[in-house]
Design a protein around this motif. Structure first.
Motif, PDB file in Angstrom:
ATOM      1  N   GLN A 122     125.297  41.123 -11.481  1.00 57.84           N
ATOM      2  CA  GLN A 122     123.930  40.736 -11.136  1.00 57.84           C
ATOM      3  C   GLN A 122     122.917  41.819 -11.516  1.00 57.84           C
ATOM      4  N   PRO A 133     117.877  40.876  -9.751  1.00 56.01           N
ATOM      5  CA  PRO A 133     117.956  40.228  -8.437  1.00 56.01           C
ATOM      6  C   PRO A 133     116.836  40.630  -7.481  1.00 56.01           C
ATOM      7  N   ASP A 134     116.631  39.769  -6.496  1.00 53.89           N
ATOM      8  CA  ASP A 134     115.795  40.162  -5.361  1.00 53.89           C
ATOM      9  C   ASP A 134     116.708  40.298  -4.142  1.00 53.89           C
ATOM     10  N   GLU A 135     116.154  40.657  -3.002  1.00 56.36           N
ATOM     11  CA  GLU A 135     116.962  40.905  -1.810  1.00 56.36           C
ATOM     12  C   GLU A 135     117.714  39.666  -1.351  1.00 56.36           C
ATOM     13  N   HIS A 136     117.128  38.483  -1.517  1.00 53.66           N
ATOM     14  CA  HIS A 136     117.793  37.249  -1.091  1.00 53.66           C
ATOM     15  C   HIS A 136     119.052  36.995  -1.918  1.00 53.66           C
ATOM     16  N   ILE A 137     118.960  37.230  -3.213  1.00 57.58           N
ATOM     17  CA  ILE A 137     120.128  37.047  -4.085  1.00 57.58           C
ATOM     18  C   ILE A 137     121.220  38.032  -3.700  1.00 57.58           C
ATOM     19  N   ASP A 139     121.715  39.532  -0.827  1.00 49.15           N
ATOM     20  CA  ASP A 139     122.289  39.157   0.468  1.00 49.15           C
ATOM     21  C   ASP A 139     123.283  38.009   0.345  1.00 49.15           C
ATOM     22  N   SER A 140     122.970  37.059  -0.513  1.00 49.69           N
ATOM     23  CA  SER A 140     123.879  35.917  -0.678  1.00 49.69           C
ATOM     24  C   SER A 140     125.179  36.348  -1.360  1.00 49.69           C
ATOM     25  N   ARG A 142     126.531  39.358  -1.246  1.00 45.21           N
ATOM     26  CA  ARG A 142     127.282  40.236  -0.352  1.00 45.21           C
ATOM     27  C   ARG A 142     128.209  39.471   0.579  1.00 45.21           C
ATOM     28  N   GLN A 143     127.960  38.179   0.751  1.00 39.22           N
ATOM     29  CA  GLN A 143     128.806  37.372   1.627  1.00 39.22           C
ATOM     30  C   GLN A 143     130.232  37.257   1.085  1.00 39.22           C
TER      31      GLN A 143
END
Length: 338
Positions: A122, A133-137, A139-140, A142-143
């Motif tokens: 990414q 990427p942005d923070e939302h990407i 975070d997703s 990292r799951q």
């Protein structure tokens, strides 16, 4: 009287044994050093060894086996099949590195983690197409990052999420060095230096009958890999060495530097003050993995890991408020070239 007779008979044999040993040592010293060079894993390799014939073909075959097991750029590799969730027989090389990777991950609390591949991709440093990427990407993604979410079970890799992918780039070069070193040792070769992209295994003595001199590169921003400026020189033999740093693989975006070492826990490139971490260990896969882990962990946590591992040593170059500083394990003091 009998003892004197026995001694009289034994002395010629002892003399012959001594002479034979000396002749063998002299003949070994007169054996030429071979040199092989090439490209593998997207980088260069340089191998020097004292032997009576060239082993270039066998060395290439050994390195190809590592590529076939661990290269995500090789569409037919074992790791590609695992990443694509395809059925595959896990070969010996893949299993060895997967097992070692899990051990180092546990020992470093996940600072080293081969499941970080989706994040590496990414950020634009991996083997897939990418988009900044942005923070939302992040975070997703990292799951489904984490070595504890994947395991070896009945000869098969079991993932908690099919989107998980593996990236062994932070251990494969070191492992490649180890495999070539094993090949050379299997031939009875004692004097050699194996180098792949800066990762090294040394054994015995160099052509001048001295320990191998290994340079630690200055961590100058050099994305084109043109700088050869040396920070220090280490006199090393019978050990392995690997260096990780954020001065080669990086890019600048909107005035900010993004380097290739990704923290699996945050999902972002590391921002610690360590510029490069050089690790000396009994084998190069270990040195390679821990040098990456130390870049992620930072100076203080890395030192605590070293306290648990007296078999390893490290040489850190770090930034402070004014310039670059260095710290090295006490065991390296006598190995630094003055």
């Amino acid at each position: 009287m009998n003892n004197k007779k026995n001694l009289k008979w034994q002395l010629p044999f002892l003399a012959l044994l001594i002479i034979g040993t000396v002749l063998i040592l002299v003949s070994q010293r007169n054996v030429a050093y071979q040199a092989n060079h090439g490209i593998v894993f997207g980088t260069y390799y340089n191998i020097t060894y004292q032997y009576g014939k060239d082993l270039g073909t066998e060395i290439k075959q050994e390195l190809q086996m590592v590529d076939d097991a661990l290269s995500p750029y090789n569409s037919n590799s074992t790791i590609t099949a695992v990443n694509d969730n395809q059925p595959v027989k896990l070969d010996e090389l893949f299993l060895e590195i997967f097992t070692k990777s899990m051990q180092v991950s546990a020992d470093t609390d996940g600072a080293f983690d081969i499941t970080v591949a989706p994040l590496v991709n990414q950020w634009g440093f991996g083997f897939k197409t990418w988009q900044f990427p942005d923070e939302h990407i992040i975070d997703s993604i990292r799951q489904f990052i984490g070595y504890e979410k994947i395991k070896l079970e009945n000869g098969t890799i079991k993932k908690s999420d099919p989107r998980m992918m593996l990236d062994c780039s932070s251990i494969a070069k070191g492992f490649g060095c180890d495999r070539v070193a094993r090949l050379l040792r299997s031939k009875g070769i004692k004097n050699f230096l194996v180098e792949i992209g800066g990762e090294i295994v040394s054994s015995g003595m160099n052509q001048q009958d001295k320990p191998w001199k290994i340079g630690v590169t200055k961590p100058l921003d050099d994305s084109l890999s043109t700088s050869q400026e040396i920070q220090t020189v280490l006199n090393l033999t019978d050990c392995a060495m690997a260096t990780s740093g954020n001065y080669r693989k990086f890019y600048i975006r909107d005035g900010k530097k993004y380097a290739h070492t990704i923290d699996p826990k945050t999902g972002f490139p590391v921002q610690h003050n360590i510029l490069s971490a050089t690790v000396i260990a009994p084998d190069c896969a270990t040195a390679d993995a821990y040098s990456t882990a130390f870049m992620v962990m930072g100076f203080d946590k890395a030192q605590k890991v070293l306290e648990r591992h007296p078999e390893m040593a490290a040489y850190f170059i770090y930034s402070d408020s004014t310039n670059h500083g260095i710290w090295f394990s006490p065991s390296l003091k006598d190995k630094i070239d003055k």
